[in-house]
Design a protein around this motif. Sequence first.
Motif, PDB file in Angstrom:
ATOM      1  N   ASP A   2      -2.706 -13.840  19.412  1.00 48.92           N
ATOM      2  CA  ASP A   2      -3.773 -13.016  19.431  1.00 48.92           C
ATOM      3  C   ASP A   2      -3.103 -11.517  19.504  1.00 48.92           C
ATOM      4  N   ASN A   3      -2.203 -11.250  20.475  1.00 51.71           N
ATOM      5  CA  ASN A   3      -1.604  -9.844  20.654  1.00 51.71           C
ATOM      6  C   ASN A   3      -1.045  -9.363  19.587  1.00 51.71           C
ATOM      7  N   PHE A   4      -0.471 -10.202  18.645  1.00 46.44           N
ATOM      8  CA  PHE A   4       0.208  -9.729  17.356  1.00 46.44           C
ATOM      9  C   PHE A   4      -0.717  -9.299  16.256  1.00 46.44           C
ATOM     10  N   LYS A   5      -1.969  -9.622  16.510  1.00 46.84           N
ATOM     11  CA  LYS A   5      -2.919  -9.530  15.288  1.00 46.84           C
ATOM     12  C   LYS A   5      -3.357  -7.977  15.118  1.00 46.84           C
ATOM     13  N   GLY A   6      -3.399  -7.148  15.950  1.00 50.60           N
ATOM     14  CA  GLY A   6      -3.741  -5.914  15.870  1.00 50.60           C
ATOM     15  C   GLY A   6      -2.563  -5.118  15.347  1.00 50.60           C
ATOM     16  N   PRO A   7      -1.466  -5.052  15.756  1.00 53.95           N
ATOM     17  CA  PRO A   7      -0.268  -4.556  15.255  1.00 53.95           C
ATOM     18  C   PRO A   7      -0.004  -4.869  13.650  1.00 53.95           C
ATOM     19  N   LEU A   8      -0.209  -6.139  13.470  1.00 58.08           N
ATOM     20  CA  LEU A   8      -0.058  -6.587  11.946  1.00 58.08           C
ATOM     21  C   LEU A   8      -0.983  -6.109  11.192  1.00 58.08           C
ATOM     22  N   VAL A   9      -2.220  -6.018  11.654  1.00 53.76           N
ATOM     23  CA  VAL A   9      -3.501  -5.401  10.631  1.00 53.76           C
ATOM     24  C   VAL A   9      -3.161  -4.002  10.535  1.00 53.76           C
ATOM     25  N   THR A  10      -2.481  -3.181  11.344  1.00 53.96           N
ATOM     26  CA  THR A  10      -2.306  -1.928  11.190  1.00 53.96           C
ATOM     27  C   THR A  10      -1.039  -1.539  10.131  1.00 53.96           C
ATOM     28  N   ASP A  11      -0.029  -2.414  10.275  1.00 53.22           N
ATOM     29  CA  ASP A  11       0.882  -2.315   9.339  1.00 53.22           C
ATOM     30  C   ASP A  11       0.593  -2.817   7.812  1.00 53.22           C
ATOM     31  N   CYS A  12      -0.289  -3.696   7.640  1.00 53.98           N
ATOM     32  CA  CYS A  12      -0.625  -4.184   6.557  1.00 53.98           C
ATOM     33  C   CYS A  12      -1.588  -3.081   5.870  1.00 53.98           C
ATOM     34  N   GLU A  13      -2.515  -2.485   6.561  1.00 58.30           N
ATOM     35  CA  GLU A  13      -3.327  -1.456   6.082  1.00 58.30           C
ATOM     36  C   GLU A  13      -2.462  -0.226   5.634  1.00 58.30           C
ATOM     37  N   GLU A  14      -1.424   0.059   6.627  1.00 59.05           N
ATOM     38  CA  GLU A  14      -0.650   1.206   6.205  1.00 59.05           C
ATOM     39  C   GLU A  14       0.196   1.182   4.879  1.00 59.05           C
ATOM     40  N   LEU A  15       0.605  -0.179   4.704  1.00 63.50           N
ATOM     41  CA  LEU A  15       1.153  -0.601   3.365  1.00 63.50           C
ATOM     42  C   LEU A  15       0.059  -0.382   2.289  1.00 63.50           C
ATOM     43  N   LYS A  46      10.680 -13.913  15.788  1.00 61.52           N
ATOM     44  CA  LYS A  46      10.335 -14.978  16.543  1.00 61.52           C
ATOM     45  C   LYS A  46      11.330 -15.974  16.326  1.00 61.52           C
ATOM     46  N   PRO A  47      12.380 -16.405  16.993  1.00 59.17           N
ATOM     47  CA  PRO A  47      13.510 -17.318  16.743  1.00 59.17           C
ATOM     48  C   PRO A  47      13.096 -18.605  16.781  1.00 59.17           C
ATOM     49  N   GLU A  48      12.216 -19.020  17.718  1.00 55.88           N
ATOM     50  CA  GLU A  48      11.536 -20.224  17.664  1.00 55.88           C
ATOM     51  C   GLU A  48      11.029 -20.888  16.756  1.00 55.88           C
ATOM     52  N   PRO A  49      11.484 -22.259  16.115  1.00 54.83           N
ATOM     53  CA  PRO A  49      10.507 -22.680  14.932  1.00 54.83           C
ATOM     54  C   PRO A  49       9.227 -22.891  15.190  1.00 54.83           C
ATOM     55  N   LYS A  50       8.748 -23.318  16.292  1.00 51.31           N
ATOM     56  CA  LYS A  50       7.115 -23.325  16.064  1.00 51.31           C
ATOM     57  C   LYS A  50       6.345 -22.108  16.545  1.00 51.31           C
ATOM     58  N   GLU A  51       6.956 -21.102  17.166  1.00 46.35           N
ATOM     59  CA  GLU A  51       6.276 -19.640  17.436  1.00 46.35           C
ATOM     60  C   GLU A  51       6.386 -18.832  15.806  1.00 46.35           C
ATOM     61  N   ARG A  52       7.685 -19.338  15.197  1.00 48.33           N
ATOM     62  CA  ARG A  52       7.917 -18.627  13.824  1.00 48.33           C
ATOM     63  C   ARG A  52       6.602 -19.218  12.625  1.00 48.33           C
ATOM     64  N   ARG A  53       6.296 -20.367  13.029  1.00 48.44           N
ATOM     65  CA  ARG A  53       5.360 -21.111  12.123  1.00 48.44           C
ATOM     66  C   ARG A  53       4.000 -20.542  12.196  1.00 48.44           C
ATOM     67  N   HIS A  54       3.616 -20.334  13.638  1.00 49.03           N
ATOM     68  CA  HIS A  54       2.067 -19.782  13.915  1.00 49.03           C
ATOM     69  C   HIS A  54       2.415 -18.398  13.605  1.00 49.03           C
ATOM     70  N   PHE A  55       3.460 -17.460  13.725  1.00 45.44           N
ATOM     71  CA  PHE A  55       3.204 -16.244  13.327  1.00 45.44           C
ATOM     72  C   PHE A  55       3.109 -16.216  11.712  1.00 45.44           C
ATOM     73  N   ALA A  56       3.932 -16.914  10.701  1.00 44.99           N
ATOM     74  CA  ALA A  56       3.771 -16.996   9.496  1.00 44.99           C
ATOM     75  C   ALA A  56       2.236 -17.325   9.120  1.00 44.99           C
ATOM     76  N   ARG A  57       1.494 -18.166   9.953  1.00 39.61           N
ATOM     77  CA  ARG A  57       0.083 -18.719   9.659  1.00 39.61           C
ATOM     78  C   ARG A  57      -0.753 -17.442   9.749  1.00 39.61           C
ATOM     79  N   LEU A  58      -0.522 -16.667  11.040  1.00 41.22           N
ATOM     80  CA  LEU A  58      -1.155 -15.523  11.321  1.00 41.22           C
ATOM     81  C   LEU A  58      -1.079 -14.405  10.403  1.00 41.22           C
ATOM     82  N   ALA A  59       0.079 -14.335   9.819  1.00 39.01           N
ATOM     83  CA  ALA A  59       0.429 -13.269   8.815  1.00 39.01           C
ATOM     84  C   ALA A  59      -0.328 -13.406   7.483  1.00 39.01           C
ATOM     85  N   LEU A  60      -0.607 -14.551   6.908  1.00 41.78           N
ATOM     86  CA  LEU A  60      -1.023 -14.845   5.749  1.00 41.78           C
ATOM     87  C   LEU A  60      -2.563 -14.988   5.998  1.00 41.78           C
ATOM     88  N   SER A  61      -3.071 -15.406   6.978  1.00 35.19           N
ATOM     89  CA  SER A  61      -4.658 -15.298   7.417  1.00 35.19           C
ATOM     90  C   SER A  61      -5.282 -13.931   7.590  1.00 35.19           C
TER      91      SER A  61
END
Length: 354
Positions: A2-15, A46-61
């Motif tokens: 949840d901590n990465f959701k706000g910065p991710l939304v900001t970057d996507c809206e900027e693009l 995110k080097p760990e596979p589990k966290e990498r997958r969770h972050f990819a899922r968050l980015a797509l959502s």
Amino acid sequence: MDNFKGPLVTDCEELLGRFQATESVRFERFSAIWRDMNFSSIFNGKPEPKERRHFARLALSVVSPYFYPPYTFQIRAGGLYLLYGLFNAQLCSPKEKIRIALKDWQDVMQFQQDAMNAQHYDVIYIFRKLLSEKAFLFTAMPTKLFSRMKREDGKVKKICEEFVDPSSRPQELITTDVLEELENVHEHYEDLKKAVFNDPDPNMTLIQQNLISKLNNAVLNYSNWQNKNHSASEEQDAGEGPSNQDSSSRAQLLASIKSKSYGQVMEASKSRRHRQAQLVPSADPDQTCKVSSKKKRKPSLKNRTQSRFKIQGKEREILKHATRLWRLSAVKEETVAERKKPFNWNPKMESDVM
């Protein structure tokens, strides 16, 4: 995550904002902005596979809502390009798919048809490329639901107003300057009519009377209705659940599904394979009660074993009794035969002894 959701939304809206400034839907313009922002490096943290997958899922959502209404066609095209870039740039194996709810599929098909009619072949190519790569995951809900997920009270989904296509623009068209100009034209028309006709006929009118006031009242009424409708939709989204009509339709749908599933023959478990499965219709409960009451149940293994032992015990008792009677009758016959045997007196044996 949840901590990465706000910065991710900001970057996507900027693009997407930079893409909107280009006033184009070409994929070439989008890819130039993507490379300039080095957006593909977003998954390198995110080097760990589990966290990498969770972050990819968050980015797509996070990016998926920009592909649906009420955003403009250009923003929806940018959202499609962004989903395509994130899907191919993720470091997961196998790749995380883009969730599409069944209720949104009609909007996606309409978007494809609009792009085809406008001859935006870049959009068509990217969309069909994702379909060919099986990048979409068709689900019932746009996000996953969990039984113990906490409900966020008082939080309404925020929509970027800069990316939204206004439903109507009467307030922008009918301004005070436009109304003053229309009033001047109307007065000039009345003066010309009086100058041409000394005694003009009041029925001879080419425009409505009091046009300016009527037009102003119509715009005000429409703006009030639009504000009320928008506030009602926000209250419905912030409420606890769907409306009564939606809930009743869902209840009817669930009831029909249950009735169909209960009416089918279900496969018995391994412990009950010896019993024959029967189709019991769910529409008539009285008939099911009658059928179940008339059905004769087989005795259990315990009862059958006890009955067999009882029968065998009775047969043994009868056999024992018969043998006993036979033995007693044989002994009786021997004793009777011994008693009936005649006594032979021999006088010679008595003289010898003497």
